[in-house]
Motif scaffolding. Structure first.
Motif, mmCIF file in Angstrom:
data_model
loop_
_atom_site.group_PDB
_atom_site.id
_atom_site.type_symbol
_atom_site.label_atom_id
_atom_site.label_comp_id
_atom_site.label_asym_id
_atom_site.label_seq_id
_atom_site.Cartn_x
_atom_site.Cartn_y
_atom_site.Cartn_z
ATOM 1 N N GLU A 97 13.208 -11.883 -5.218
ATOM 2 C CA GLU A 97 12.263 -12.226 -4.159
ATOM 3 C C GLU A 97 11.238 -11.100 -4.036
ATOM 4 N N GLU A 98 9.948 -11.454 -4.058
ATOM 5 C CA GLU A 98 8.897 -10.456 -3.932
ATOM 6 C C GLU A 98 8.583 -10.228 -2.459
ATOM 7 N N LYS A 99 8.521 -8.954 -2.067
ATOM 8 C CA LYS A 99 8.211 -8.582 -0.682
ATOM 9 C C LYS A 99 7.035 -7.617 -0.701
ATOM 10 N N PHE A 100 6.011 -7.936 0.094
ATOM 11 C CA PHE A 100 4.854 -7.065 0.223
ATOM 12 C C PHE A 100 5.030 -6.183 1.440
ATOM 13 N N PHE A 101 4.596 -4.925 1.324
ATOM 14 C CA PHE A 101 4.704 -3.976 2.426
ATOM 15 C C PHE A 101 3.635 -2.900 2.269
ATOM 16 N N GLN A 102 3.483 -2.089 3.283
ATOM 17 C CA GLN A 102 2.498 -1.021 3.280
ATOM 18 C C GLN A 102 3.203 0.305 3.017
ATOM 19 N N CYS A 103 2.719 1.064 2.056
ATOM 20 C CA CYS A 103 3.296 2.358 1.731
ATOM 21 C C CYS A 103 3.168 3.285 2.937
ATOM 22 N N PRO A 104 4.251 3.987 3.323
ATOM 23 C CA PRO A 104 4.191 4.882 4.477
ATOM 24 C C PRO A 104 3.405 6.174 4.213
ATOM 25 N N TYR A 105 2.956 6.383 2.992
ATOM 26 C CA TYR A 105 2.166 7.573 2.659
ATOM 27 C C TYR A 105 0.677 7.246 2.511
ATOM 28 N N CYS A 106 0.367 6.328 1.599
ATOM 29 C CA CYS A 106 -1.043 6.050 1.274
ATOM 30 C C CYS A 106 -1.578 4.790 1.948
ATOM 31 N N TRP A 107 -0.703 4.027 2.593
ATOM 32 C CA TRP A 107 -1.045 2.819 3.351
ATOM 33 C C TRP A 107 -1.551 1.661 2.496
ATOM 34 N N MET A 108 -1.395 1.789 1.169
ATOM 35 C CA MET A 108 -1.769 0.677 0.293
ATOM 36 C C MET A 108 -0.710 -0.412 0.391
ATOM 37 N N GLU A 109 -1.143 -1.671 0.274
ATOM 38 C CA GLU A 109 -0.194 -2.770 0.242
ATOM 39 C C GLU A 109 0.331 -2.896 -1.186
ATOM 40 N N ILE A 110 1.635 -2.807 -1.324
ATOM 41 C CA ILE A 110 2.276 -2.937 -2.624
ATOM 42 C C ILE A 110 3.446 -3.908 -2.482
ATOM 43 N N SER A 111 4.051 -4.243 -3.596
ATOM 44 C CA SER A 111 5.168 -5.181 -3.534
ATOM 45 C C SER A 111 6.375 -4.614 -4.270
ATOM 46 N N VAL A 112 7.524 -5.164 -3.928
ATOM 47 C CA VAL A 112 8.769 -4.787 -4.558
ATOM 48 C C VAL A 112 9.571 -6.066 -4.785
ATOM 49 N N LEU A 113 10.362 -6.079 -5.854
ATOM 50 C CA LEU A 113 11.234 -7.222 -6.122
ATOM 51 C C LEU A 113 12.618 -6.925 -5.567
ATOM 52 N N LEU A 114 13.144 -7.845 -4.772
ATOM 53 C CA LEU A 114 14.441 -7.687 -4.124
ATOM 54 C C LEU A 114 15.435 -8.680 -4.703
ATOM 55 N N ASP A 115 16.688 -8.261 -4.784
ATOM 56 C CA ASP A 115 17.752 -9.104 -5.320
ATOM 57 C C ASP A 115 18.564 -9.681 -4.163
ATOM 58 N N PRO A 116 18.398 -10.960 -3.837
ATOM 59 C CA PRO A 116 19.123 -11.556 -2.710
ATOM 60 C C PRO A 116 20.621 -11.729 -2.946
ATOM 61 N N SER A 117 21.101 -11.482 -4.161
ATOM 62 C CA SER A 117 22.542 -11.609 -4.418
ATOM 63 C C SER A 117 23.326 -10.380 -3.949
ATOM 64 N N VAL A 118 22.611 -9.307 -3.578
ATOM 65 C CA VAL A 118 23.248 -8.091 -3.068
ATOM 66 C C VAL A 118 22.998 -8.026 -1.566
ATOM 67 N N GLY A 119 24.073 -8.075 -0.770
ATOM 68 C CA GLY A 119 23.946 -8.149 0.691
ATOM 69 C C GLY A 119 23.198 -6.999 1.321
#
Length: 60
Positions: free
Chosen positions: A2-24
């Motif tokens: 699952e792709e999740k977009f968020f704002q970097c806490p350092y540079c404030w750029m919007e980036i994304s990360v891939l998350l694995d929903p099979s790991v609680g």
């Protein structure tokens, strides 16, 4: 995955990360793809649904 977009806490750029929903519950560190600073991720899934997503900077 699952792709999740968020704002970097350092540079404030919007980036994304891939998350694995099979790991609680997940807690890990990954570098920002833009500024390369380390970001701590705290992620939780319940029955494949994202219930918690927090990112924070790591004080250096």
């Amino acid at each position: 995955m699952e792709e999740k977009f968020f704002q970097c806490p350092y540079c404030w750029m919007e980036i994304s990360v891939l998350l694995d929903p099979s790991v609680g519950n997940q807690k890990y560190i990954e570098d920002c793809e833009n500024c390369c600073n380390p970001i701590e991720f705290s992620v939780a899934f319940e029955n494949g649904i994202l219930t918690n997503f927090n990112v924070s900077n790591i004080e250096q």
